[in-house]
Design a protein around this motif. Structure first.
Motif, PDB file in Angstrom:
ATOM      1  N   TYR A  25       0.862  -1.107  -0.102  1.00 33.83           N
ATOM      2  CA  TYR A  25      -0.085  -0.059  -0.013  1.00 33.83           C
ATOM      3  C   TYR A  25       0.921   1.126  -0.034  1.00 33.83           C
ATOM      4  O   TYR A  25       0.357   2.495  -0.476  1.00 33.83           O
ATOM      5  N   ALA A  26       1.996   1.158   0.555  1.00 38.01           N
ATOM      6  CA  ALA A  26       2.806   2.432   0.710  1.00 38.01           C
ATOM      7  C   ALA A  26       3.204   2.872  -0.629  1.00 38.01           C
ATOM      8  O   ALA A  26       3.550   4.172  -0.718  1.00 38.01           O
ATOM      9  N   GLU A  27       3.307   1.923  -1.719  1.00 42.09           N
ATOM     10  CA  GLU A  27       3.804   2.076  -2.969  1.00 42.09           C
ATOM     11  C   GLU A  27       2.730   2.972  -3.905  1.00 42.09           C
ATOM     12  O   GLU A  27       3.084   3.679  -4.592  1.00 42.09           O
ATOM     13  N   ILE A  28       1.269   2.661  -3.511  1.00 40.65           N
ATOM     14  CA  ILE A  28       0.267   3.283  -4.286  1.00 40.65           C
ATOM     15  C   ILE A  28      -0.531   4.353  -3.653  1.00 40.65           C
ATOM     16  O   ILE A  28      -0.967   4.913  -4.197  1.00 40.65           O
ATOM     17  N   LEU A  29      -0.658   4.234  -2.256  1.00 47.67           N
ATOM     18  CA  LEU A  29      -1.167   5.345  -1.437  1.00 47.67           C
ATOM     19  C   LEU A  29      -0.915   6.759  -1.968  1.00 47.67           C
ATOM     20  O   LEU A  29      -1.964   7.646  -2.074  1.00 47.67           O
ATOM     21  N   PRO A  30       0.277   7.225  -2.041  1.00 51.06           N
ATOM     22  CA  PRO A  30       0.673   8.424  -2.266  1.00 51.06           C
ATOM     23  C   PRO A  30       0.091   8.882  -3.748  1.00 51.06           C
ATOM     24  O   PRO A  30      -0.470  10.174  -3.837  1.00 51.06           O
ATOM     25  N   LEU A  31       0.063   7.841  -4.752  1.00 48.99           N
ATOM     26  CA  LEU A  31      -0.560   8.201  -5.931  1.00 48.99           C
ATOM     27  C   LEU A  31      -1.783   8.387  -5.992  1.00 48.99           C
ATOM     28  O   LEU A  31      -2.544   9.400  -6.412  1.00 48.99           O
ATOM     29  N   VAL A  32      -2.560   7.755  -5.292  1.00 47.60           N
ATOM     30  CA  VAL A  32      -4.298   7.902  -4.856  1.00 47.60           C
ATOM     31  C   VAL A  32      -4.479   8.982  -4.237  1.00 47.60           C
ATOM     32  O   VAL A  32      -5.488   9.721  -4.761  1.00 47.60           O
ATOM     33  N   GLU A  33      -3.670   9.327  -3.261  1.00 43.91           N
ATOM     34  CA  GLU A  33      -3.891  10.760  -2.588  1.00 43.91           C
ATOM     35  C   GLU A  33      -3.637  11.815  -3.275  1.00 43.91           C
ATOM     36  O   GLU A  33      -4.567  12.597  -3.288  1.00 43.91           O
ATOM     37  N   LYS A  34      -2.721  11.873  -4.125  1.00 44.83           N
ATOM     38  CA  LYS A  34      -2.281  12.973  -4.830  1.00 44.83           C
ATOM     39  C   LYS A  34      -3.535  13.189  -5.910  1.00 44.83           C
ATOM     40  O   LYS A  34      -4.042  14.438  -6.256  1.00 44.83           O
ATOM     41  N   LYS A  35      -3.770  11.991  -6.776  1.00 46.20           N
ATOM     42  CA  LYS A  35      -4.847  12.205  -7.669  1.00 46.20           C
ATOM     43  C   LYS A  35      -6.374  12.449  -7.134  1.00 46.20           C
ATOM     44  O   LYS A  35      -6.777  13.308  -7.751  1.00 46.20           O
ATOM     45  N   GLY A  37      -6.933  14.256  -4.373  1.00 42.21           N
ATOM     46  CA  GLY A  37      -6.816  15.653  -3.940  1.00 42.21           C
ATOM     47  C   GLY A  37      -6.961  16.517  -5.093  1.00 42.21           C
ATOM     48  O   GLY A  37      -7.694  17.629  -5.152  1.00 42.21           O
ATOM     49  N   ASP A  38      -6.122  16.353  -6.153  1.00 46.26           N
ATOM     50  CA  ASP A  38      -6.161  17.096  -7.500  1.00 46.26           C
ATOM     51  C   ASP A  38      -7.362  17.051  -8.165  1.00 46.26           C
ATOM     52  O   ASP A  38      -8.173  18.248  -8.648  1.00 46.26           O
ATOM     53  N   ALA A  39      -8.338  15.999  -8.099  1.00 42.41           N
ATOM     54  CA  ALA A  39      -9.332  15.735  -8.789  1.00 42.41           C
ATOM     55  C   ALA A  39     -10.603  16.408  -8.028  1.00 42.41           C
ATOM     56  O   ALA A  39     -11.467  17.226  -8.685  1.00 42.41           O
ATOM     57  N   LEU A  40     -10.677  16.606  -6.538  1.00 39.52           N
ATOM     58  CA  LEU A  40     -11.594  17.039  -5.785  1.00 39.52           C
ATOM     59  C   LEU A  40     -11.220  18.610  -6.054  1.00 39.52           C
ATOM     60  O   LEU A  40     -12.404  19.303  -5.951  1.00 39.52           O
ATOM     61  N   THR A  41     -10.128  19.117  -6.040  1.00 41.19           N
ATOM     62  CA  THR A  41      -9.805  20.568  -6.466  1.00 41.19           C
ATOM     63  C   THR A  41     -10.231  20.821  -7.565  1.00 41.19           C
ATOM     64  O   THR A  41     -11.134  22.002  -7.498  1.00 41.19           O
ATOM     65  N   ALA A  42     -10.119  20.017  -8.349  1.00 39.53           N
ATOM     66  CA  ALA A  42     -10.715  20.657  -9.737  1.00 39.53           C
ATOM     67  C   ALA A  42     -12.153  20.839 -10.088  1.00 39.53           C
ATOM     68  O   ALA A  42     -12.910  21.336 -10.892  1.00 39.53           O
ATOM     69  N   LYS A  43     -12.789  19.896  -9.206  1.00 42.37           N
ATOM     70  CA  LYS A  43     -14.357  19.879  -8.828  1.00 42.37           C
ATOM     71  C   LYS A  43     -14.975  20.958  -8.049  1.00 42.37           C
ATOM     72  O   LYS A  43     -15.959  21.143  -7.736  1.00 42.37           O
ATOM     73  N   ASP A 121      -1.686   3.112 -13.099  1.00 39.61           N
ATOM     74  CA  ASP A 121      -1.955   4.357 -13.225  1.00 39.61           C
ATOM     75  C   ASP A 121      -3.421   4.667 -13.847  1.00 39.61           C
ATOM     76  O   ASP A 121      -4.398   5.352 -13.609  1.00 39.61           O
ATOM     77  N   GLU A 122      -3.886   3.590 -14.855  1.00 36.95           N
ATOM     78  CA  GLU A 122      -5.035   3.612 -15.438  1.00 36.95           C
ATOM     79  C   GLU A 122      -6.338   3.007 -14.497  1.00 36.95           C
ATOM     80  O   GLU A 122      -7.264   3.859 -14.477  1.00 36.95           O
ATOM     81  N   ALA A 123      -5.892   2.365 -13.748  1.00 36.15           N
ATOM     82  CA  ALA A 123      -6.818   1.795 -12.703  1.00 36.15           C
ATOM     83  C   ALA A 123      -7.140   2.873 -11.465  1.00 36.15           C
ATOM     84  O   ALA A 123      -8.170   3.125 -11.166  1.00 36.15           O
ATOM     85  N   SER A 124      -6.027   3.717 -11.457  1.00 35.10           N
ATOM     86  CA  SER A 124      -6.107   4.619 -10.066  1.00 35.10           C
ATOM     87  C   SER A 124      -7.096   5.780 -10.914  1.00 35.10           C
ATOM     88  O   SER A 124      -7.979   6.489 -10.108  1.00 35.10           O
ATOM     89  N   ASP A 125      -6.758   6.184 -12.236  1.00 33.82           N
ATOM     90  CA  ASP A 125      -7.483   7.131 -12.832  1.00 33.82           C
ATOM     91  C   ASP A 125      -9.061   6.821 -12.884  1.00 33.82           C
ATOM     92  O   ASP A 125     -10.006   7.688 -12.640  1.00 33.82           O
ATOM     93  N   ASN A 126      -9.064   5.631 -13.169  1.00 34.12           N
ATOM     94  CA  ASN A 126     -10.660   4.939 -13.352  1.00 34.12           C
ATOM     95  C   ASN A 126     -11.366   4.854 -11.695  1.00 34.12           C
ATOM     96  O   ASN A 126     -12.431   5.761 -11.899  1.00 34.12           O
ATOM     97  N   MET A 127     -10.642   4.850 -10.828  1.00 33.42           N
ATOM     98  CA  MET A 127     -11.098   4.898  -9.535  1.00 33.42           C
ATOM     99  C   MET A 127     -11.370   6.072  -9.033  1.00 33.42           C
ATOM    100  O   MET A 127     -12.657   6.315  -8.620  1.00 33.42           O
ATOM    101  N   ILE A 128     -10.375   7.271  -9.329  1.00 34.61           N
ATOM    102  CA  ILE A 128     -10.781   8.716  -8.862  1.00 34.61           C
ATOM    103  C   ILE A 128     -12.075   9.281  -9.683  1.00 34.61           C
ATOM    104  O   ILE A 128     -12.594   9.877  -8.765  1.00 34.61           O
TER     105      ILE A 128
END
Length: 146
Positions: A25-35, A37-43, A121-128
């Motif tokens: 999880y430590a490998e992927i959580l920072p990516l998910v957190e950044k995406k 945060g950025d997506a909610l700010t864009a909303k 990267d694609e899966a995280s985009d899909n989830m966000i």
């Protein structure tokens, strides 16, 4: 009144069923957190620059339940992510999932690693995308009411 949101990533100790390699999880959580945060700010949901005072909205707890990568005998590489969100301690009744798969044809070890990274990267985009399109979640962040 909402002062914005702050993300609190949590690596779950729950592992959902799945065959494949569980990505730390430590490998992927920072990516998910950044995406996220950025997506909610864009909303248009304001991000709080500092700690959120007790009683103020909105501490968003992002709990990664699954980060899995698989490869089939036919050479299809897949990534599967599952996320549970809560706002100020109120869990949402659903989890958000992101999937991506693509057939990888031959190549080097580095090529395979890049293919896995691309699927993640694609899966995280899909989830966000599923998260920010969830009207109940976004409305809760904007109004401070679950």
């Amino acid at each position: 009144n909402s002062t914005g949101f702050r993300l609190m990533p949590v690596a779950s100790n729950q592992v959902l069923n799945g065959v494949g390699r569980h990505i730390p999880y430590a490998e992927i959580l920072p990516l998910v957190e950044k995406k996220l945060g950025d997506a909610l700010t864009a909303k248009g949901v304001r991000r709080s620059p500092a700690e959120i005072p007790a009683g103020d909205c909105c501490l968003v707890r992002i709990e990664l339940l699954q980060a899995l990568e698989t490869i089939t005998l036919g050479g299809t590489i897949s990534a599967n992510l599952v996320l549970r969100l809560s706002i100020d301690g109120t869990d949402f009744s659903k989890v958000f999932q992101g999937n991506a798969s693509h057939r990888k044809l031959g190549g080097t070890q580095k090529g395979w690693e890049q293919a896995f990274d691309k699927r993640l990267d694609e899966a995280s985009d899909n989830m966000i995308k599923a998260v920010v399109e969830d009207q109940q979640f976004v409305r809760s962040l904007r109004t401070g009411a679950p």
